[in-house]
Design a protein around this motif. Structure first.
Motif, PDB file in Angstrom:
ATOM      1  N   MET A  49     -70.178  -9.186 -10.880  1.00  0.00           N
ATOM      2  CA  MET A  49     -70.073  -7.987 -10.065  1.00  0.00           C
ATOM      3  C   MET A  49     -68.830  -7.213 -10.486  1.00  0.00           C
ATOM      4  O   MET A  49     -67.708  -7.698 -10.349  1.00  0.00           O
ATOM      5  CB  MET A  49     -70.003  -8.364  -8.581  1.00  0.00           C
ATOM      6  CG  MET A  49     -69.881  -7.176  -7.655  1.00  0.00           C
ATOM      7  SD  MET A  49     -69.861  -7.686  -5.918  1.00  0.00           S
ATOM      8  CE  MET A  49     -71.512  -8.338  -5.750  1.00  0.00           C
ATOM      9  N   GLU A  50     -69.059  -6.025 -11.011  1.00  0.00           N
ATOM     10  CA  GLU A  50     -67.933  -5.175 -11.425  1.00  0.00           C
ATOM     11  C   GLU A  50     -67.532  -4.271 -10.271  1.00  0.00           C
ATOM     12  O   GLU A  50     -68.354  -3.542  -9.721  1.00  0.00           O
ATOM     13  CB  GLU A  50     -68.309  -4.332 -12.644  1.00  0.00           C
ATOM     14  CG  GLU A  50     -67.167  -3.447 -13.104  1.00  0.00           C
ATOM     15  CD  GLU A  50     -67.546  -2.530 -14.255  1.00  0.00           C
ATOM     16  OE1 GLU A  50     -66.660  -1.802 -14.739  1.00  0.00           O
ATOM     17  OE2 GLU A  50     -68.734  -2.526 -14.652  1.00  0.00           O
ATOM     18  N   ILE A  51     -66.250  -4.306  -9.918  1.00  0.00           N
ATOM     19  CA  ILE A  51     -65.718  -3.489  -8.821  1.00  0.00           C
ATOM     20  C   ILE A  51     -64.564  -2.655  -9.364  1.00  0.00           C
ATOM     21  O   ILE A  51     -63.576  -3.197  -9.856  1.00  0.00           O
ATOM     22  CB  ILE A  51     -65.229  -4.362  -7.649  1.00  0.00           C
ATOM     23  CG1 ILE A  51     -66.359  -5.282  -7.157  1.00  0.00           C
ATOM     24  CG2 ILE A  51     -64.713  -3.489  -6.515  1.00  0.00           C
ATOM     25  CD1 ILE A  51     -65.930  -6.231  -6.060  1.00  0.00           C
ATOM     26  N   ARG A  52     -64.710  -1.330  -9.282  1.00  0.00           N
ATOM     27  CA  ARG A  52     -63.647  -0.404  -9.699  1.00  0.00           C
ATOM     28  C   ARG A  52     -62.968   0.149  -8.454  1.00  0.00           C
ATOM     29  O   ARG A  52     -63.641   0.521  -7.490  1.00  0.00           O
ATOM     30  CB  ARG A  52     -64.223   0.726 -10.552  1.00  0.00           C
ATOM     31  CG  ARG A  52     -64.765   0.254 -11.898  1.00  0.00           C
ATOM     32  CD  ARG A  52     -65.524   1.365 -12.601  1.00  0.00           C
ATOM     33  NE  ARG A  52     -64.675   2.514 -12.883  1.00  0.00           N
ATOM     34  CZ  ARG A  52     -63.963   2.649 -14.001  1.00  0.00           C
ATOM     35  NH1 ARG A  52     -63.991   1.703 -14.925  1.00  0.00           N
ATOM     36  NH2 ARG A  52     -63.227   3.723 -14.195  1.00  0.00           N
ATOM     37  N   TYR A  53     -61.643   0.251  -8.500  1.00  0.00           N
ATOM     38  CA  TYR A  53     -60.927   0.667  -7.300  1.00  0.00           C
ATOM     39  C   TYR A  53     -59.551   1.223  -7.663  1.00  0.00           C
ATOM     40  O   TYR A  53     -59.061   1.088  -8.793  1.00  0.00           O
ATOM     41  CB  TYR A  53     -60.769  -0.515  -6.334  1.00  0.00           C
ATOM     42  CG  TYR A  53     -60.060  -1.716  -6.921  1.00  0.00           C
ATOM     43  CD1 TYR A  53     -58.674  -1.858  -6.816  1.00  0.00           C
ATOM     44  CD2 TYR A  53     -60.772  -2.721  -7.573  1.00  0.00           C
ATOM     45  CE1 TYR A  53     -58.031  -2.955  -7.354  1.00  0.00           C
ATOM     46  CE2 TYR A  53     -60.145  -3.816  -8.114  1.00  0.00           C
ATOM     47  CZ  TYR A  53     -58.761  -3.937  -7.997  1.00  0.00           C
ATOM     48  OH  TYR A  53     -58.116  -5.014  -8.538  1.00  0.00           O
ATOM     49  N   VAL A  54     -58.922   1.857  -6.673  1.00  0.00           N
ATOM     50  CA  VAL A  54     -57.539   2.343  -6.775  1.00  0.00           C
ATOM     51  C   VAL A  54     -56.697   1.601  -5.738  1.00  0.00           C
ATOM     52  O   VAL A  54     -57.240   0.888  -4.887  1.00  0.00           O
ATOM     53  CB  VAL A  54     -57.475   3.866  -6.557  1.00  0.00           C
ATOM     54  CG1 VAL A  54     -58.186   4.597  -7.689  1.00  0.00           C
ATOM     55  CG2 VAL A  54     -58.089   4.255  -5.212  1.00  0.00           C
ATOM     56  N   HIS A  55     -55.367   1.787  -5.819  1.00  0.00           N
ATOM     57  CA  HIS A  55     -54.427   1.098  -4.908  1.00  0.00           C
ATOM     58  C   HIS A  55     -54.638  -0.416  -5.008  1.00  0.00           C
ATOM     59  O   HIS A  55     -55.241  -1.044  -4.134  1.00  0.00           O
ATOM     60  CB  HIS A  55     -54.613   1.582  -3.463  1.00  0.00           C
ATOM     61  CG  HIS A  55     -54.471   3.069  -3.316  1.00  0.00           C
ATOM     62  ND1 HIS A  55     -53.337   3.756  -3.667  1.00  0.00           N
ATOM     63  CD2 HIS A  55     -55.354   4.003  -2.862  1.00  0.00           C
ATOM     64  CE1 HIS A  55     -53.506   5.057  -3.434  1.00  0.00           C
ATOM     65  NE2 HIS A  55     -54.721   5.227  -2.945  1.00  0.00           N
ATOM     66  N   ARG A  56     -54.101  -0.987  -6.051  1.00  0.00           N
ATOM     67  CA  ARG A  56     -54.417  -2.347  -6.458  1.00  0.00           C
ATOM     68  C   ARG A  56     -54.173  -3.387  -5.374  1.00  0.00           C
ATOM     69  O   ARG A  56     -55.055  -4.175  -5.034  1.00  0.00           O
ATOM     70  CB  ARG A  56     -53.623  -2.716  -7.706  1.00  0.00           C
ATOM     71  CG  ARG A  56     -53.993  -4.075  -8.283  1.00  0.00           C
ATOM     72  CD  ARG A  56     -53.193  -4.384  -9.519  1.00  0.00           C
ATOM     73  NE  ARG A  56     -51.814  -4.666  -9.191  1.00  0.00           N
ATOM     74  CZ  ARG A  56     -51.355  -5.873  -8.867  1.00  0.00           C
ATOM     75  NH1 ARG A  56     -52.185  -6.902  -8.835  1.00  0.00           N
ATOM     76  NH2 ARG A  56     -50.077  -6.054  -8.578  1.00  0.00           N
ATOM     77  N   SER A  57     -52.964  -3.431  -4.828  1.00  0.00           N
ATOM     78  CA  SER A  57     -52.589  -4.542  -3.951  1.00  0.00           C
ATOM     79  C   SER A  57     -53.464  -4.634  -2.714  1.00  0.00           C
ATOM     80  O   SER A  57     -54.064  -5.681  -2.418  1.00  0.00           O
ATOM     81  CB  SER A  57     -51.113  -4.395  -3.538  1.00  0.00           C
ATOM     82  OG  SER A  57     -50.276  -4.461  -4.671  1.00  0.00           O
ATOM     83  N   GLU A  58     -53.561  -3.532  -1.959  1.00  0.00           N
ATOM     84  CA  GLU A  58     -54.312  -3.600  -0.699  1.00  0.00           C
ATOM     85  C   GLU A  58     -55.813  -3.771  -0.931  1.00  0.00           C
ATOM     86  O   GLU A  58     -56.487  -4.479  -0.171  1.00  0.00           O
ATOM     87  CB  GLU A  58     -54.035  -2.346   0.140  1.00  0.00           C
ATOM     88  CG  GLU A  58     -54.444  -1.045  -0.537  1.00  0.00           C
ATOM     89  CD  GLU A  58     -54.124   0.160   0.335  1.00  0.00           C
ATOM     90  OE1 GLU A  58     -54.914   0.434   1.264  1.00  0.00           O
ATOM     91  OE2 GLU A  58     -53.096   0.820   0.085  1.00  0.00           O
ATOM     92  N   THR A  59     -56.345  -3.144  -2.003  1.00  0.00           N
ATOM     93  CA  THR A  59     -57.778  -3.258  -2.266  1.00  0.00           C
ATOM     94  C   THR A  59     -58.141  -4.662  -2.740  1.00  0.00           C
ATOM     95  O   THR A  59     -59.164  -5.230  -2.317  1.00  0.00           O
ATOM     96  CB  THR A  59     -58.224  -2.228  -3.320  1.00  0.00           C
ATOM     97  OG1 THR A  59     -57.750  -0.932  -2.932  1.00  0.00           O
ATOM     98  CG2 THR A  59     -59.737  -2.210  -3.447  1.00  0.00           C
ATOM     99  N   LYS A  60     -57.307  -5.219  -3.617  1.00  0.00           N
ATOM    100  CA  LYS A  60     -57.566  -6.573  -4.101  1.00  0.00           C
ATOM    101  C   LYS A  60     -57.514  -7.570  -2.948  1.00  0.00           C
ATOM    102  O   LYS A  60     -58.332  -8.502  -2.867  1.00  0.00           O
ATOM    103  CB  LYS A  60     -56.543  -6.953  -5.168  1.00  0.00           C
ATOM    104  CG  LYS A  60     -56.822  -8.287  -5.829  1.00  0.00           C
ATOM    105  CD  LYS A  60     -55.808  -8.557  -6.935  1.00  0.00           C
ATOM    106  CE  LYS A  60     -56.083  -9.899  -7.598  1.00  0.00           C
ATOM    107  NZ  LYS A  60     -55.103 -10.191  -8.669  1.00  0.00           N
TER     108      LYS A  60
END
Length: 234
Positions: free
Chosen positions: A158-169
């Motif tokens: 499952m590929e997940i693209r996102y911004v704001h690394r810390s909180e999203t991860k």
């Protein structure tokens, strides 16, 4: 004793081929697969015709041996020669139903069903009715019932693209933990832009039996920092 097939016997075998091939083809067409009703009927019928031809060739050889015993050593009839060509020839037809795109392979089951329908036609054409009937039942069970009784949870990426690394991860990992989703492997990538960065995580996940990948994708897509989710087949 008559060695050639009677008209009734030929008609029975051809009708059986059309009926059994048609039932299997209907199941494939109902699921919108590349090869449907007519393809399966024709494959089964064609295999039956070739098998009937082989039976008639063998019968003719036997009749000639009876009429001309002095030529017995010169008369040859191989019951498997034409049948062997069916098995190899249908493989090319089945390969045409296989679609490969974006590392995803589709049509394997339909290709296998075409191959087995050819085998079914051979059994019918050769007159092995018990083999044909049992094989027909087995094919129908494999295509319709087995998948409902036996469910195998496959590993998918499952590929997940996102911004704001810390909180999203942290959100993603918490979601996986709360729902009992096991992460087997993780591949990480990042794209740099002038004013921001876009992160891409590829998780190899093992879902619990109660969950589906579409459900997971729907839940994760509600989070504002996630920009893209897609399934990548292994």
């Amino acid at each position: 004793m008559e060695v050639h097939l009677s008209l009734n016997e030929i008609v029975i075998r051809l009708v059986m081929a059309l009926a059994m091939g048609g039932v299997i083809g209907t199941e494939r067409e109902y699921k919108n697969r590349p090869a449907g009703l007519r393809t399966h009927m024709l494959v089964c019928l064609g295999a039956t015709i070739i098998a009937l031809t082989q039976v008639e060739i063998a019968a003719e050889s036997l009749q000639q041996a009876r009429e001309f015993p002095e030529l017995l050593s010169a008369i040859r009839s191989d019951q498997t020669r034409l049948i062997a060509q069916i098995v190899s020839g249908v493989g090319f037809l089945g390969a045409g139903t296989i679609i490969v795109s974006n590392r995803s392979i589709k049509g394997l089951t339909t290709a296998a069903s075409i191959w087995t329908v050819a085998g079914l036609g051979i059994a019918i054409g050769m007159g092995y009715y018990l083999v044909a009937i049992c094989s027909f039942v087995g094919i129908i069970l494999s295509l319709t019932v087995i998948n409902r009784v036996i469910r195998v949870n496959t590993l998918k990426k499952m590929e997940i693209r996102y911004v704001h690394r810390s909180e999203t991860k942290e959100f993603i990992l918490n979601y996986f933990h709360e729902n009992g989703i096991k992460v087997e492997t993780l591949d990480f990538d990042v794209e740099f832009f002038e004013d921001h960065r876009v992160y891409s995580n590829v998780y190899t996940v093992d879902l619990p039996r109660k969950m589906t990948y579409s459900q997971v994708m729907e839940d994760l897509s509600r989070y504002k920092n996630i920009t893209k989710i897609r399934i990548v087949d292994i």
